[in-house]
Every structure is written in C-alpha cells, then in structure tokens.
Design a protein around this motif. Structure first.
Motif, PDB file in Angstrom:
ATOM      1  N   ASN A  55       0.904  -1.150   0.000  1.00 20.72           N
ATOM      2  CA  ASN A  55       0.000   0.000   0.000  1.00 20.72           C
ATOM      3  C   ASN A  55       0.944   1.202   0.000  1.00 20.72           C
ATOM      4  N   PRO A  56       1.137   1.860  -1.143  1.00 20.65           N
ATOM      5  CA  PRO A  56       2.249   2.788  -1.332  1.00 20.65           C
ATOM      6  C   PRO A  56       2.160   4.028  -0.447  1.00 20.65           C
ATOM      7  N   PRO A  57       3.261   4.765  -0.312  1.00 20.46           N
ATOM      8  CA  PRO A  57       3.247   5.981   0.504  1.00 20.46           C
ATOM      9  C   PRO A  57       2.099   6.908   0.124  1.00 20.46           C
ATOM     10  N   HIS A  58       1.307   7.279   1.130  1.00 21.28           N
ATOM     11  CA  HIS A  58       0.136   8.115   0.911  1.00 21.28           C
ATOM     12  C   HIS A  58      -0.205   8.803   2.232  1.00 21.28           C
ATOM     13  N   PHE A 103       2.691   3.987   4.949  1.00 18.05           N
ATOM     14  CA  PHE A 103       2.743   2.896   3.973  1.00 18.05           C
ATOM     15  C   PHE A 103       2.633   1.570   4.708  1.00 18.05           C
ATOM     16  N   THR A 119      -2.054   9.960  -2.699  1.00 23.53           N
ATOM     17  CA  THR A 119      -0.976   9.004  -2.926  1.00 23.53           C
ATOM     18  C   THR A 119       0.204   9.761  -3.516  1.00 23.53           C
TER      19      THR A 119
END
Length: 239
Positions: free
Chosen positions: A113-116, A168, A192
C-alpha cells in the motif's frame, strides 16, 4: 487602589478572551443535530438536515445500517499487489455525519500500500493475517529531517498513523496478508505520493520535478513512464 483596579481589569480581559476562545473552538465543530443522517444522492428523496440531505427518518430501516461484503478478498492482481475496499459515507451512506470510516486492505506476498496520506483523518490499522512492515514519516523537524516511525506487524497488532502524515504498508511475508483500517472521518481523503507527483492532470513541469528531486529530467520522464494507469490507481482512492 489604582493597582487593584488595573489588576481587576486584567483579570476581566483574560476571562473574556478565554470565554471567546472557547466559543470559537466549540462553534467550529458542532455536533450532529439528530441521531443519524442516512445520505441520499437524490435530494428529492430526502430532507435537508444539519447541512446534509438525509433519507427521511420515517423511511429508514435496519438495513440502512448494515454493510455486507467486508469479508470479500480483494483482487491483488495489479502492479502494487494490494487492494483497498472502501467503507465510507459514499459506499455506506449510514456513516454520513457519524465521523467514522473503515477499510479492508488485501496484500499479495510483496504487495504494498504505497506511501500516501489522509488529509482529514488519523488511521488505525489492525493486522488480521500475515506480516506487514508499516510506518509513517514525521513532518519537517527543526533539524531539517523527517523521522521515520516503522515496525514489523504481526497478526493481532495495531499501528496508528497520525492525520496528514505520509505512511505505507508492505507485506514482507511469504503468504497473503489482510488488514482492517479505521478512520476518524466519514471521508478521510487520500493523497498518494506517486499519483500526486507524477500523475497529476495537467502534469507538474519536468523542470520543477527535476530541480525538486535534484535529478536529470530524463529520470523524471522515466518515472512517469512507470506510472500505473488511472484505472488501476483509482482502486486506491478514498473520497
């Protein structure tokens, strides 16, 4: 005598300022004016209450407060290997005005779950299955650095991401992982980092990004070419 009068005036001014501050803070975040407000998309089908169009209370049933399908496994067959199922006031209208939302995140092995960040809510993440590496980054410190707070999480662990901070999760296990998340807002929102920087419409100037990241413009172009499609990135959106 003059000092006493002056002291009394100072105390009166302080009391007035404190009462004014309390009034401003209290008035900025009013509580709901009714028990619930099941949201409707067609204003003609509802009534306008407390700033929202709500389903007429006489037409509300127990089914309006029931959400099914949270146990459905998300399709992680995408470039990130992760899938978020949203349960907010848009997908579950009963949450309207209640100030809460949830989500389910499925991760394939190695899925991320990418950096957001969520601009309107803090987040609690509970690991249901698997092992995750999760963390968040602080805002700019006086020293000029941003501190990383990260941990390896196992089944049953809970981690908190403060409102507005980049965070993340990465599945570092050899099996699929699942996490449930809870938010302190019915619409936590989502930014995101990769989407915002490399996928905005219209795009941010290559010159701005090249100077901001201190790299050649060819690097920026290469990063843009790796950006996943709108159809795939949309599954990570939080309204």
């Amino acid at each position: 005598m003059e000092k006493s009068v002056r002291g009394i005036m100072v105390l009166i001014c302080m009391a007035f300022a404190m009462s004014l501050a309390f009034y401003v803070v209290h008035g900025a975040d009013p509580g709901p004016l009714q028990d619930f407000c099941v949201g409707v998309t067609d204003p003609s089908l509802g009534v306008f209450v407390n700033g929202f169009f709500c389903k007429n209370p006489k037409d509300v049933t127990p089914n309006d407060f029931l959400y099914k399908g949270f146990n459905t496994v998300g399709d992680t067959n995408n470039p990130l290997g992760a899938k978020v199922v949203q349960v907010n006031s848009t997908t579950f209208p009963a949450l309207n005005t209640l100030g809460v939302a949830m989500g389910r995140v499925d991760y394939a092995p190695g899925g991320v779950n990418p950096p957001h960040l969520h601009p309107r809510a803090s987040e609690m993440l509970a690991v249901i299955e698997g092992t995750l590496y999760a963390g968040f980054v602080s805002s700019n410190l006086q020293s000029g650095v941003n501190r990383l707070y990260a941990k390896v999480l196992n089944k049953g662990d809970i981690f908190v991401f403060p409102q507005g901070l980049i965070h993340f999760q990465l599945n570092i296990g050899s099996t699929p992982a699942v996490a449930n998340v809870a938010f302190g807002s019915q619409t936590p929102g989502l930014i995101t980092v990769a989407n915002a920087v490399f996928g905005s419409m219209p795009p941010i100037s290559d010159d701005v990004l090249a100077k901001g990241f201190q790299v050649d413009e060819k690097v920026i172009e290469a990063l843009r070419s790796q950006f996943w499609s709108d159809g795939e990135s949309h599954q990570y959106s939080w309204i």
